[in-house]
Design a protein around this motif. Sequence first.
Motif, PDB file in Angstrom:
ATOM      1  N   ASP A 109      -3.057  -5.890  16.213  1.00  0.00           N
ATOM      2  CA  ASP A 109      -1.682  -5.619  15.790  1.00  0.00           C
ATOM      3  C   ASP A 109      -1.147  -6.757  14.910  1.00  0.00           C
ATOM      4  OD1 ASP A 109       0.620  -3.988  15.745  1.00  0.00           O
ATOM      5  OD2 ASP A 109       1.602  -5.274  17.216  1.00  0.00           O
ATOM      6  N   SER A 110      -1.972  -7.182  13.962  1.00  0.00           N
ATOM      7  CA  SER A 110      -1.605  -8.319  13.124  1.00  0.00           C
ATOM      8  C   SER A 110      -2.387  -8.271  11.813  1.00  0.00           C
ATOM      9  CB  SER A 110      -1.942  -9.617  13.866  1.00  0.00           C
ATOM     10  OG  SER A 110      -1.867 -10.723  12.990  1.00  0.00           O
ATOM     11  N   LEU A 111      -1.723  -8.726  10.739  1.00  0.00           N
ATOM     12  CA  LEU A 111      -2.393  -8.822   9.435  1.00  0.00           C
ATOM     13  C   LEU A 111      -3.022 -10.201   9.215  1.00  0.00           C
ATOM     14  CD1 LEU A 111       0.368  -6.978   7.415  1.00  0.00           C
ATOM     15  CD2 LEU A 111      -2.017  -6.248   7.454  1.00  0.00           C
ATOM     16  N   SER A 113     -10.633  -1.227  19.754  1.00  0.00           N
ATOM     17  CA  SER A 113     -10.765  -1.384  18.300  1.00  0.00           C
ATOM     18  C   SER A 113     -11.086  -2.820  17.885  1.00  0.00           C
ATOM     19  CB  SER A 113      -9.456  -0.917  17.646  1.00  0.00           C
ATOM     20  OG  SER A 113      -9.521  -1.001  16.263  1.00  0.00           O
ATOM     21  N   ARG A 114     -10.842  -3.777  18.759  1.00  0.00           N
ATOM     22  CA  ARG A 114     -11.091  -5.197  18.432  1.00  0.00           C
ATOM     23  C   ARG A 114     -12.570  -5.473  18.196  1.00  0.00           C
ATOM     24  NH1 ARG A 114      -6.950  -8.534  22.428  1.00  0.00           N
ATOM     25  NH2 ARG A 114      -5.053  -7.633  21.564  1.00  0.00           N
ATOM     26  N   ASP A 139      -9.944  -1.993  11.383  1.00  0.00           N
ATOM     27  CA  ASP A 139     -10.072  -1.834  12.843  1.00  0.00           C
ATOM     28  C   ASP A 139      -9.419  -3.014  13.552  1.00  0.00           C
ATOM     29  OD1 ASP A 139     -11.617   0.515  12.806  1.00  0.00           O
ATOM     30  OD2 ASP A 139     -13.535  -0.545  12.971  1.00  0.00           O
ATOM     31  N   ARG A 140      -9.701  -4.210  13.038  1.00  0.00           N
ATOM     32  CA  ARG A 140      -9.197  -5.440  13.692  1.00  0.00           C
ATOM     33  C   ARG A 140      -7.703  -5.632  13.455  1.00  0.00           C
ATOM     34  NH1 ARG A 140     -14.758  -4.511  13.216  1.00  0.00           N
ATOM     35  NH2 ARG A 140     -15.783  -5.636  14.910  1.00  0.00           N
ATOM     36  N   ILE A 141      -7.187  -5.194  12.295  1.00  0.00           N
ATOM     37  CA  ILE A 141      -5.728  -5.255  12.066  1.00  0.00           C
ATOM     38  C   ILE A 141      -5.034  -4.431  13.148  1.00  0.00           C
ATOM     39  CG2 ILE A 141      -3.853  -4.505  10.535  1.00  0.00           C
ATOM     40  CD1 ILE A 141      -5.676  -5.174   8.136  1.00  0.00           C
ATOM     41  N   LEU A 142      -5.550  -3.224  13.389  1.00  0.00           N
ATOM     42  CA  LEU A 142      -4.978  -2.357  14.420  1.00  0.00           C
ATOM     43  C   LEU A 142      -5.244  -2.918  15.815  1.00  0.00           C
ATOM     44  CD1 LEU A 142      -6.052   1.045  12.864  1.00  0.00           C
ATOM     45  CD2 LEU A 142      -3.707   0.427  13.383  1.00  0.00           C
TER      46      LEU A 142
END
Length: 528
Positions: free
Chosen positions: A474-476, A250-251, A468-471
Motif C-alpha cells: 500500500d505504498s509507492l 501480493s507482497r 504487485d508490491r505497490i498494492l
Amino acid sequence: MIMMDESAELSVSITQIVQRLKGTHLHSQLEKQAKECLHKPEIKLETLKDDVRRFLKASGWERKLQNAVYRELHILPPPGHPRAPPEHTKEPLAYMRKAQVNWEKRILKSLNSMCTELGIPLARKRPVPEQKELTNKWNEMGTDEPDLSKFRPVYAPKDFLEVLVGLKNPNNERSEDLTVRSHWGLIQVSLNVRDIPQMREMYPELGITYGQLGIDDHTHVPPDLFESEHIHIGKKVESEQDSAAAQQYSRQGCPTGLRAQLWSLILNTSNDPEDITHYEQLKARVIHHDLLVDNLIYKDVKLTASNDDYYFVFEDYLYQVLLCFSRDTAVLEHFNYNCATPPKSCIQSKSGSEQCAVVYPPNGVIPFHGFSMYVAPLCFLYNEPSKLYSVFREMYIRYFFRLHSISSHPSGIVSLCLQFERLLQTHLPQLFYHLREIGAQPLRIAFKWIVRAFSGYLSTDQLLLLWDRILGYDSLEIVAVLAAAVFAFRSENLMEVTSLASAEAVLADLSTLKVMPLLQIFLFATSV
C-alpha cells in the motif's frame, strides 16, 4: 500539531467510516438481507441479534462489509486535531499547499489559453448524427485519425519536475539543518524518508530468505516448489474473498493466472450490475457531450501507448476508459484526502463570475503527457471495459494521483524524489557526485520513470510484479527504491559517461531488467 490520543482517533475513524458507508449500495443490500432473513425459521426473537449476525457471516455479507471497511481505512487520512482546518489534515505543510495552488493555476491557465487560441469550447453538446457515429464506432475509436496537430499536452513530467525543484521550505532558509549533502540533489526540502535499515524492516518479504515470484534462483527454496505452493495458497486466498489476506499475499508476487482477481479483491472493486450501469452512464455522457480534454486524451494515447510495442493493441480500450474517467464525478471524492483542488472553469461564453464556474473536467483531473500509461498495463489483466474501468479508477484514487500532486505524503512525488536522491547519495556517493559534476543530475533521468510508476519503461511482466508490491505494501515508495536500484545496477557504465546525453543512453532501455532481483540486491545486499 496537537494529536489526539489513540482511543479518540479510533472513535473518529469509526464514525467517519460509518458515515461513508451509509447510503452506499452495500449498506442497502445488508439492510435488505437482514430484513429477508427474519422470515427464516432458524432466526429466533430471543437471540435475534446473534442469529442475524450468524446469517450475514454464513452468506458472505460480513466479509463484504469487512472488505469495504478495509478499503476505507486505506484511503482515509489519519484524523487530525478536531479543531484543525480540513486543509491541514490533507496537507500539514503550508508551503506545500501554496505550491500546489500555484501549480493548479498554471495548469488551468494553460488549458484556458489553448481553448482561446484554438477557438474551441471547453464543452459542447454533440449533434445527433455525431452521437450516432460515435456510438457505432465506440469499439474502434483507434481507427479514427482526427487532426490533433494544434493540440499540445497541458504539461509534461519535465515541467512538473521544475516546479518540484523550486520547492523551498521558508523556515529552512537560514537553518543549519540542511546538510551539504542535501545541496547535491535537486530536491531542496527536508522530509522524513526511510533509509535502507528501515526499509528492510518495512519490506521483510523482499528479503533473500523469502520465496518471491519474479526471482528464478532462490537459494533456500527451489523456484518450482515455491511457485506451485504459492499458487495453491493464492487460490485459497481468492476463494476466501478477504482483501487483507490478498494484500499480504501480493507482497511475494501474484501468479499470472490469479493476478486480475487478487488485485480486484485488494482494491475491493466489483463488476456487479450497478458497476456496469455506472460505466454505461459514463459512456452515454461521452456520447452526448464533447470536451476539449477529449482531444488531450486522444493526443496522449497517440503519442504514448500507440507507439509502445506492448500496449498499441489496447488503443480502443484506452480511449473508452479515459473518456469515461474524465466524466466520472465519483472521482471528485478523492479530493477529500488529496491536497489538490479540482479545477474550475467557466463553461458558458460569458466570462468569469464564480456562479458559472464548474469543475472541469467533471472528474477534476486534467490529463498530462503520459497519463494514459497508468491504464495501459491493466489492459493485460481485464478485457471487460467496465471491470478495467473500476480497477483503474480505484488505482488512481489510491495511488496514481499522488504522482502528480505536490504534498509531503510518504507516497507523494516529492517524497519519492527525495527518497531516490537520498538512497543514491548515501549508498553510491561517487556515482551521484560524478553525474552531478557532468550536468547529469540523476533525478532528471529517473523522474519520468517515477512519475509513471515505470509504466512504459519496464517489460509488462516485470511492471506487473512491481505493481504487485505497490498494492501489497500500500505504498509507492518501492518505485523510488527501484529507480535507485537501476542506477546501482548500471553504475559501472555510468561512471564512464561524460555528459547527460551519454548517461541517458546508458539508461534508455530498461525492458530487459528483472525487477525483483534488482530490488532484493539493492535492499538486502547493500552494506549499510
